[in-house]
Design an enzyme around this catalytic site. Structure first.
Site, PDB file in Angstrom:
ATOM      1  N   ARG A 104       0.832  -1.216   0.000  1.00 35.85           N
ATOM      2  CA  ARG A 104       0.000   0.000   0.000  1.00 35.85           C
ATOM      3  C   ARG A 104       0.856   1.251   0.000  1.00 35.85           C
ATOM      4  O   ARG A 104       0.409   2.320   0.396  1.00 35.85           O
ATOM      5  CB  ARG A 104      -0.952   0.006   1.176  1.00 35.85           C
ATOM      6  CG  ARG A 104      -0.285  -0.130   2.522  1.00 35.85           C
ATOM      7  CD  ARG A 104      -1.281   0.171   3.586  1.00 35.85           C
ATOM      8  NE  ARG A 104      -0.788  -0.255   4.880  1.00 35.85           N
ATOM      9  CZ  ARG A 104      -1.450  -0.078   6.000  1.00 35.85           C
ATOM     10  NH1 ARG A 104      -2.636   0.510   5.969  1.00 35.85           N
ATOM     11  NH2 ARG A 104      -0.958  -0.480   7.142  1.00 35.85           N
ATOM     12  N   LYS A 124       1.389   6.481   1.264  1.00 37.88           N
ATOM     13  CA  LYS A 124       0.978   5.255   1.951  1.00 37.88           C
ATOM     14  C   LYS A 124      -0.545   5.255   2.036  1.00 37.88           C
ATOM     15  O   LYS A 124      -1.135   6.197   2.567  1.00 37.88           O
ATOM     16  CB  LYS A 124       1.583   5.200   3.354  1.00 37.88           C
ATOM     17  CG  LYS A 124       1.260   3.921   4.113  1.00 37.88           C
ATOM     18  CD  LYS A 124       2.184   3.755   5.305  1.00 37.88           C
ATOM     19  CE  LYS A 124       1.797   2.548   6.153  1.00 37.88           C
ATOM     20  NZ  LYS A 124       2.706   2.397   7.302  1.00 37.88           N
ATOM     21  N   ASP A 136      -6.322  -4.268   0.624  1.00 36.49           N
ATOM     22  CA  ASP A 136      -6.914  -3.255  -0.257  1.00 36.49           C
ATOM     23  C   ASP A 136      -5.986  -2.111  -0.644  1.00 36.49           C
ATOM     24  O   ASP A 136      -6.375  -1.232  -1.425  1.00 36.49           O
ATOM     25  CB  ASP A 136      -8.188  -2.686   0.388  1.00 36.49           C
ATOM     26  CG  ASP A 136      -7.919  -2.075   1.760  1.00 36.49           C
ATOM     27  OD1 ASP A 136      -6.726  -1.996   2.151  1.00 36.49           O
ATOM     28  OD2 ASP A 136      -8.885  -1.685   2.435  1.00 36.49           O
ATOM     29  N   GLY A 137      -4.795  -2.073  -0.067  1.00 38.13           N
ATOM     30  CA  GLY A 137      -3.877  -0.989  -0.417  1.00 38.13           C
ATOM     31  C   GLY A 137      -4.214   0.345   0.218  1.00 38.13           C
ATOM     32  O   GLY A 137      -3.587   1.363  -0.082  1.00 38.13           O
ATOM     33  N   ARG A 201      14.827  -1.360   2.573  1.00 39.45           N
ATOM     34  CA  ARG A 201      14.715  -2.105   3.830  1.00 39.45           C
ATOM     35  C   ARG A 201      15.626  -3.324   3.774  1.00 39.45           C
ATOM     36  O   ARG A 201      16.018  -3.760   2.682  1.00 39.45           O
ATOM     37  CB  ARG A 201      13.255  -2.589   3.991  1.00 39.45           C
ATOM     38  CG  ARG A 201      12.246  -1.458   3.938  1.00 39.45           C
ATOM     39  CD  ARG A 201      10.927  -1.924   3.307  1.00 39.45           C
ATOM     40  NE  ARG A 201      10.009  -0.797   3.145  1.00 39.45           N
ATOM     41  CZ  ARG A 201       9.109  -0.454   4.060  1.00 39.45           C
ATOM     42  NH1 ARG A 201       8.961  -1.174   5.149  1.00 39.45           N
ATOM     43  NH2 ARG A 201       8.341   0.596   3.868  1.00 39.45           N
ATOM     44  N   ASP A 271      11.426  -6.504   7.301  1.00 44.69           N
ATOM     45  CA  ASP A 271      10.900  -5.624   6.259  1.00 44.69           C
ATOM     46  C   ASP A 271      10.609  -4.230   6.817  1.00 44.69           C
ATOM     47  O   ASP A 271      10.330  -3.303   6.049  1.00 44.69           O
ATOM     48  CB  ASP A 271       9.626  -6.214   5.631  1.00 44.69           C
ATOM     49  CG  ASP A 271       8.587  -6.584   6.671  1.00 44.69           C
ATOM     50  OD1 ASP A 271       8.883  -7.431   7.528  1.00 44.69           O
ATOM     51  OD2 ASP A 271       7.484  -6.014   6.641  1.00 44.69           O
ATOM     52  N   ASN A 272      10.685  -4.077   8.129  1.00 45.51           N
ATOM     53  CA  ASN A 272      10.475  -2.764   8.731  1.00 45.51           C
ATOM     54  C   ASN A 272      11.775  -2.173   9.261  1.00 45.51           C
ATOM     55  O   ASN A 272      11.772  -1.319  10.139  1.00 45.51           O
ATOM     56  CB  ASN A 272       9.442  -2.861   9.855  1.00 45.51           C
ATOM     57  CG  ASN A 272       8.046  -3.156   9.326  1.00 45.51           C
ATOM     58  OD1 ASN A 272       7.754  -2.912   8.154  1.00 45.51           O
ATOM     59  ND2 ASN A 272       7.185  -3.686  10.162  1.00 45.51           N
ATOM     60  N   ASP A 281       8.006   2.679   9.138  1.00 48.85           N
ATOM     61  CA  ASP A 281       6.757   1.923   9.281  1.00 48.85           C
ATOM     62  C   ASP A 281       6.164   2.037  10.676  1.00 48.85           C
ATOM     63  O   ASP A 281       6.298   1.152  11.515  1.00 48.85           O
ATOM     64  CB  ASP A 281       6.946   0.457   8.891  1.00 48.85           C
ATOM     65  CG  ASP A 281       6.696   0.251   7.403  1.00 48.85           C
ATOM     66  OD1 ASP A 281       6.615   1.262   6.672  1.00 48.85           O
ATOM     67  OD2 ASP A 281       6.581  -0.904   6.964  1.00 48.85           O
TER      68      ASP A 281
HETATM   69  P1  AMP Z   1       3.376  -4.069   7.942  1.00 52.85           P
HETATM   70  O1  AMP Z   1       2.970  -5.078   8.981  1.00 52.85           O
HETATM   71  O2  AMP Z   1       2.574  -2.807   7.980  1.00 52.85           O
HETATM   72  O3  AMP Z   1       4.835  -3.797   7.961  1.00 52.85           O
HETATM   73  O4  AMP Z   1       3.032  -4.700   6.523  1.00 52.85           O
HETATM   74  C1  AMP Z   1       3.513  -5.939   6.108  1.00 52.85           C
HETATM   75  C2  AMP Z   1       3.163  -6.142   4.658  1.00 52.85           C
HETATM   76  O5  AMP Z   1       1.743  -6.088   4.478  1.00 52.85           O
HETATM   77  C3  AMP Z   1       3.752  -5.128   3.689  1.00 52.85           C
HETATM   78  O6  AMP Z   1       4.076  -5.811   2.518  1.00 52.85           O
HETATM   79  C4  AMP Z   1       2.605  -4.171   3.486  1.00 52.85           C
HETATM   80  O7  AMP Z   1       2.707  -3.485   2.269  1.00 52.85           O
HETATM   81  C5  AMP Z   1       1.414  -5.112   3.501  1.00 52.85           C
HETATM   82  N1  AMP Z   1       0.158  -4.440   3.875  1.00 52.85           N
HETATM   83  C6  AMP Z   1      -0.219  -4.014   5.102  1.00 52.85           C
HETATM   84  N2  AMP Z   1      -1.437  -3.445   5.059  1.00 52.85           N
HETATM   85  C7  AMP Z   1      -1.857  -3.494   3.776  1.00 52.85           C
HETATM   86  C8  AMP Z   1      -3.044  -3.069   3.068  1.00 52.85           C
HETATM   87  N3  AMP Z   1      -4.052  -2.475   3.682  1.00 52.85           N
HETATM   88  N4  AMP Z   1      -3.082  -3.297   1.741  1.00 52.85           N
HETATM   89  C9  AMP Z   1      -2.077  -3.902   1.087  1.00 52.85           C
HETATM   90  N5  AMP Z   1      -0.957  -4.328   1.690  1.00 52.85           N
HETATM   91  C10 AMP Z   1      -0.833  -4.132   3.011  1.00 52.85           C
HETATM   92 MG    MG Z   2       5.994  -2.726   6.902  1.00 50.21          MG
END
Ligand code: AMP
Ligand code: MG
Length: 519
Positions: A104, A124, A136-137, A201, A271-272, A281
Site C-alpha cells: 500500500r 501510503k 486493499d492498499g 529495507r 521488512d520494517n 513503518d
Molecule cells: P506491515 O505489517 O505494515 O509492515 O506490513 C507488512 C506487509 O503487508 C507489507 O508488505 C505491506 O505493504 C502489507 N500491507 C499491510 N497493510 C496493507 C493493506 N491495507 N493493503 C495492502 N498491503 C498491506
Molecule cells: Mg511494513
C-alpha cells in the site's frame, strides 16, 4: 504550484516488472512494478509538516492549494513523477515470510533539491499494487494520523526517521476489523506522504538472496552504496565491508535512541528495518509510560513479546544477522560480516553509555554509572514510575539536589511510591555523591539533561485523543499535537496538559494501552 525536480534513479538503474496490470502476484527478477495510485473521491488536506514542505520547496500557498491535496492523495502527478511499488521480502516474528513488497505504498519519485539532497516521496494508502496480496492498499485515518504525527515527533526529538509531508483525507471509507473479532467497520481513509532519502529495507536484500538471485542482489547492493552511501565510494576492496559495518552502526545508534526516549516500534520485522537506520513503518508503536522493559504495544505480540521495549537492541541485532546472511554471497570472507556485526555491539555500547551520561547529567559514563542507571530502571519498574516524567524531573532539579517531592507526580500508584521512598532516596544520594566527582557546571549539566530527557513525547493517549476528535470531524487536535511535538525539549509552560502522565481512563482503552496491527 512550485514542484521539485525529479530524478528517478531507482527505476533507471534497476530492473522492473514487465507486467503492467495490477493484480496480486509473485514478481521475479525485478525490484519494482510501475503502478498508478488509485484516485480517491474527495481529497482534503488535514495536516502537513511545514518544515518538510519548506525543504521540498513548497510554499504555504502551494500547500493550501487544491492541487496539493490532489497530488498527495494520488489523484494527480507532478511533472517528473513516475509512480512505482517496490519488491521486498522479510522475516516476520522470526520466520521467513517470502515476498511482501509495497502493498500500500507507492513511491512518486525521487526529488532532487537545490541543496543536492535526494528525497523520495512515497504515498501510503494510495491503493492496490501487485504486492497487496489479499488486502486493499488503503489506510485508515487513525493509523495515518499516528504515522504522520510520530514521524515528525521523532524528527524533532533528533531521532533518525522517515518523515511525513502531508496527511490527506480521501473522502472514502475503508473497512477494517480493528480487533480481529468479526466486527468489521467502515472508517474514514487517509493517505500519508512519507519522505526519506531511501526507503530500502533489509527485506529488499533478503528477497533476491532467498531466491538465489545473486546477480539482482549485487545490482541492488551496488545501487544502494552509490545512491545512499555515496561517501563510501572510492573505498575500493573494503567497500562492501564498510557499507555493512555502517548499516550495523546506524542501526545500533537508532536502537539506543529508542531506548533513550522510551519508544517501542512494536513490529521490528526485517521488512520494517531501514538500510539507512531510520525509524520506518509506524504501526502499532507505543511510548513507555510506566517504565516496563517487557511492555509491547502490539496486541499481535503479547504472546511472545518479541518486540518488547527492552528487547529492541537484541532484535535489531538479530535482524542484522538476517541481513548479513542475505548479503553473504557478496562476501568472499564471511569473517567480514562478523566484524560488521561486532560494530553493532560496539556502537550500541558506546551510544548507550553516552546516553546514560546525558540522561544522568554526567560528563562521561564510567562503569559504575551503568550500574547506577540499571538500578534506577529497576526502581522505576518496581514502583510504576513514568519514565519521561521522572527523567525530566531529574533534569529540572539542577542545580539544587533533588528531593523525593520533585518526583511525586511521576508515580502511578501511591502505595508503590511510598514503598519506594527509602530506595529512591538512597539512589538519589548515590547520584549526588557521583556528581561531586563530575566536572560539568550546573548550567551545562542542566542543558545536557534537558536535551536528553524530553518533556513531551507522543504518548499513546494523546494521539488517540486527536484521533477521536478527528473521527468526530474536528481535525484541529492533529495540528495542536504536532505543534507541541515540534519542541519536545522546551518547557512550553502553556502546554502542561501534554506532559501529563497517562490518565486512568487510558490504561485500558484501545489505542492508548495496546494497538492491533489493523490499519
Ligand atoms: P506491515 O505489517 O505494515 O509492515 O506490513 C507488512 C506487509 O503487508 C507489507 O508488505 C505491506 O505493504 C502489507 N500491507 C499491510 N497493510 C496493507 C493493506 N491495507 N493493503 C495492502 N498491503 C498491506
Ligand atoms: Mg511494513
Amino acid at each position: 504550484m512550485h514542484f521539485p525536480t525529479f530524478d528517478n534513479a531507482f527505476l533507471r538503474a534497476l530492473p522492473g516488472d514487465p507486467e503492467a496490470r495490477v493484480f496480486p502476484r509473485q514478481v521475479q527478477a525485478a525490484l519494482w512494478s510501475a503502478v498508478e495510485p488509485t484516485p480517491v473521491a474527495a481529497p482534503r488536506l488535514l495536516a502537513h509538516s511545514r518544515e518538510m514542505a519548506a525543504e521540498l520547496g513548497f510554499s504555504e500557498t502551494d500547500v493550501a492549494s487544491p492541487e496539493f491535496a490532489q497530488v498527495f492523495s494520488g489523484n494527480a502527478l507532478l511533472p517528473g513523477m513516475q509512480p512505482f511499488a517496490t519488491n521486498y521480502g522479510g522475516h516476520q516474528f522470526g520466520h521467513w515470510a517470502g515476498q511482501l513488497g509495497d502493498g500500500r505504498a507507492i513511491s512518486l519519485g525521487e526529488a532532487v533539491l537545490d541543496s543536492g539532497r535526494r528525497l523520495e516521496l512515497q504515498l501510503k494508502g494510495a491503493g492496490p499494487t501487485p504486492y497487496s496480496r489479499s488486502a486493499d492498499g488503503r489506510a485508515v485515518l487513525r493509523s495515518s494520523v499516528r504515522e504522520f504525527l510520530c514521524s515528525e515527533a521523532m524528527y524533532h526529538l533528533d531521532i533518525p526517521t522517515t518523515r511525513a509531508l502531508s496527511l490527506v483525507g480521501t473522502g472514502e471509507d475503508v473497512v477494517r476489523d480493528m480487533f480481529y473479532d468479526g466486527h468489521p467497520q467502515a472508517e474514514p481513509g487517509a493517505v500519508v506522504c512519507r519522505v526519506a532519502p531511501s526507503f530500502l529495507r533489509f527485506g529488499h536484500f533478503e528477497l533476491p538472496a532467498m531466491r538465489g538471485d545473486v546477480e539482482l542482489l549485487r545490482r541492488l547492493a551496488d545501487f544502494c552504496v552509490a545512491r545512499d552511501f555515496p561517501h563510501l565510494q572510492g573505498n575500493g576492496e573494503t567497500l562492501y565491508a564498510d557499507w555493512f559495518g555502517e548499516i550495523c552502526e546506524r542501526t545500533a545508534r537508532l536502537a539506543a535512541e529508542w531506548m533513550r526516549v522510551g519508544f517501542v516500534h512494536g513490529v521490528l520485522n526485517t521488512d520494517n528495518m531501514s538500510i539507512l537506520g531510520l525509524t520506518i513503518d509506524y504501526g502499532p508503536y507505543g511510548w513507555v509510560e510506566d517504565y516496563d522493559p517487557d511492555w509491547t504495544p502490539n496486541t499481535t505480540d503479547v504472546q511472545g513479546r518479541r518486540y518488547r521495549f527492552g528487547w529492541q537492541p537484541r532484535v535489531a541485532y538479530w535482524n542484522l544477522g538476517q541481513l548479513a546472511r542475505a548479503l553473504s554471497p557478496l562476501f568472499e570472507d564471511k569473517e567480514t560480516l562478523q566484524s560488521g556485526l561486532q560494530r553493532f555491539a560496539d556502537a550500541y555500547a558506546e551510544a548507550e553509555r553516552a546516553n546514560t551520561a546525558r540522561k544522568l547529567g554526567l560528563a562521561e559514563c564510567r562503569d559504575g554509572d551503568v550500574e547506577l542507571i540499571q538500578d534506577l530502571h529497576g526502581l522505576l519498574h518496581a514502583h510504576e514510575v513514568d519514565m519521561t516524567l521522572w527523567f525530566r524531573a531529574l533534569a529540572d532539579t539542577v542545580p539544587t539536589p533533588p528531593s523525593l517531592q520533585d518526583f511525586e507526580h511521576a508515580f502511578y500508584d501511591d502505595a508503590k511510591r511510598v514503598a519506594g521512598e527509602a530506595a529512591f532516596a538512597d539512589w538519589l544520594q548515590r547520584r549526588e555523591a557521583r556528581l561531586q566527582d563530575d566536572p560539568l557546571s550546573a548550567e551545562v549539566r542542566s542543558e545536557v539533561m534537558r536535551k536528553a530527557n524530553p518533556k513531551f513525547v507522543l504518548r499513546n493517549w494523546l494521539a488517540q485523543q486527536a484521533i477521536d476528535r478527528a473521527y468526530a470531524g474536528d481535525m484541529a487536535g492533529i495540528g495542536e499535537l504536532l505543534e507541541v511535538m515540534r519542541r519536545p525539549y522546551d518547557d512550553q509552560p502553556g502546554n502542561q496538559a501534554f506532559a501529563a502522565k497517562r490518565p486512568d481512563w487510558a490504561k485500558v482503552k484501545a489505542g492508548c494501552s495496546m494497538l492491533s496491527c489493523s490499519s
